[in-house]
Design an enzyme around this catalytic site. Structure first.
Site, PDB file in Angstrom:
ATOM      1  CD  GLU A  43      -6.622  -6.048   0.872  1.00  0.00           C
ATOM      2  OE1 GLU A  43      -5.437  -6.042   1.016  1.00  0.00           O
ATOM      3  OE2 GLU A  43      -7.105  -5.354   0.045  1.00  0.00           O
ATOM      4  CE1 TYR A 101      -4.426  -1.231  -0.160  1.00  0.00           C
ATOM      5  CE2 TYR A 101      -3.335  -3.210   0.901  1.00  0.00           C
ATOM      6  CZ  TYR A 101      -4.131  -2.717   0.057  1.00  0.00           C
ATOM      7  OH  TYR A 101      -5.135  -3.510  -0.125  1.00  0.00           O
TER       8      TYR A 101
END
EC number: 1.14.12.17
Length: 396
Positions: free
Chosen positions: A135, A95
């Site tokens: 997630e 990310y």
């Protein structure tokens, strides 16, 4: 939580983003892959070449900016993307890379000033945290359930079977001989392929096609004319070969009570998630009416016809109708297919005769757009309409 000033700044950039279009995400991907070529082992480069992934990411960015004050509206999108991310084995450390190149892209294309860049950095950080948390939950759940695992597991191809001229099925069993994770009918498997003919690792998602059995998985792959991976699977992989697989994922799945009527609508290889749903409804002795509506070019490319016919012979509440666009001479009307031409639901009054019926469909995008319009025109409630796009998601 984001402060009001940050929200206001992000929303002020919406017209600029909209005017730029997918050029924004094209620049982003080009920049990110230049600095991190290893990410080409994760991303589907065919979708990059076609522009589908650039368009999907652009739409997601615009949706986030538009709904930044109401993140609850984005939860279905977050779930769909999180399911796909975990099939690709996306990890928290990815990310910051995406964030760095997104902010750099905004700076290089627009030079909007530090206040705008800082606002978008904050906004991205909040969204990244949402994805990382969801997630993590998905990874943990698949790891702790019976037959489960977290990231990748080795499976052996124990049966390869040609289902039509263009579709081949693969039955997969764990190399370790253990159980397999339960899945919801309609979900998919992530298949990781490394081969001497490929420059990078390729990851593809293929729908599961049977009811869960705890021992094996079955997928079906259509051989696309220009499909790098589909042709490799058809021509190179054989019984006994090993593939690495991510756990079943996906936000498109059958979710109905025993008294809910169901319509399963598909075209071409779009029948694969429907086949899992049909097999599950049959195995559960679903009592409510089930309609199977399928369209194919002709009998040569009509996969799993015998399997569906066999279920229909044992399932009295199943109604079946098949369309062939251009039947071959050997295709028998009333046996192999029931109507010629494109699927047209306008004359099917039963479609809207039960307000409890749920509709699941999948196929080529123009087909799904056509079916979606027909269902809405008959007054079907949008919340009872469910569909799956193969590849990057599109709103129909």
């Amino acid at each position: 939580m984001l402060d009001t000033q940050t929200i206001a700044i992000v929303k002020s950039t919406i017209p600029l983003l909209a005017a730029t279009g997918p050029k924004l995400t094209a620049h982003f991907y080009e920049r990110m892959f230049k600095h991190h070529p290893e990410l080409k082992n994760i991303f589907n480069m065919s979708n990059q070449s076609s522009g589908d992934q650039r368009e999907a990411l652009f739409n997601a960015i615009c949706a986030y900016a538009t709904n930044i004050e109401n993140l609850a509206a984005l939860l279905p999108t977050v779930e769909r993307i999180a399911q796909k991310h975990t099939s690709l084995n996306i990890q928290p450390e990815h990310y910051p890379i995406v964030g760095e190149h997104l902010i750099a892209t905004l700076d290089e294309l627009f030079s909007p000033g530090q206040a705008v860049l800082d606002a978008w950095a904050k906004a991205y950080g909040v969204l990244a945290d949402v994805f990382i948390q969801r997630e993590s939950q998905i990874y943990q759940q698949s790891e702790t359930e019976t037959g489960g695992w977290r990231t990748l597991r080795r499976f052996r191809i124990i049966k390869k079977e040609q289902q039509s001229e263009v579709i081949c099925s693969f039955v997969l069993a764990p190399e370790d001989g253990g159980q397999v994770l339960h899945y919801k009918p309609g979900q998919y498997l992530g298949i990781y392929i490394e081969h001497e003919s490929l420059e990078f690792q390729e990851i593809r998602q293929y729908s599961l096609t049977t009811a869960p059995n705890g021992k094996t998985y079955r997928i079906a792959v259509k051989r696309e004319e220009q499909g790098t991976v589909s042709n490799l699977l058809h021509r190179e992989l054989n019984e006994g070969d090993i593939v690495r697989i991510a756990p079943p994922r996906g936000d498109f799945f059958l979710d109905v009570s025993p008294d809910t009527p169901v319509a399963l609508i598909s075209a071409g290889v779009g029948q694969t998630p429907m086949l899992s749903m049909l097999n599950t409804l049959y195995s559960q002795q679903h009592a409510a009416p089930v309609h199977w509506l399928h369209a194919a070019e002709n009998g040569r490319v009509h996969a799993f016809a015998d399997e569906v016919s066999a279920i229909a012979a044992k399932m009295p509440n199943l109604s079946r109708h098949v369309w062939y666009r251009e039947p071959d001479l050997q295709d028998k009307h009333g046996e192999d297919y029931h109507s010629q031409g494109l699927m047209d639901l306008s004359s099917y009054q039963w479609l809207a005769d039960d307000p409890k019926r749920h509709y699941y469909f999948c196929g080529p995008l123009p087909f799904m757009q056509f079916i979606g319009r027909q269902l809405l025109a008959q007054g079907i409630a949008p919340e009872q309409i469910h569909y799956e796009c193969f590849g990057p998601h599109k709103v129909i």
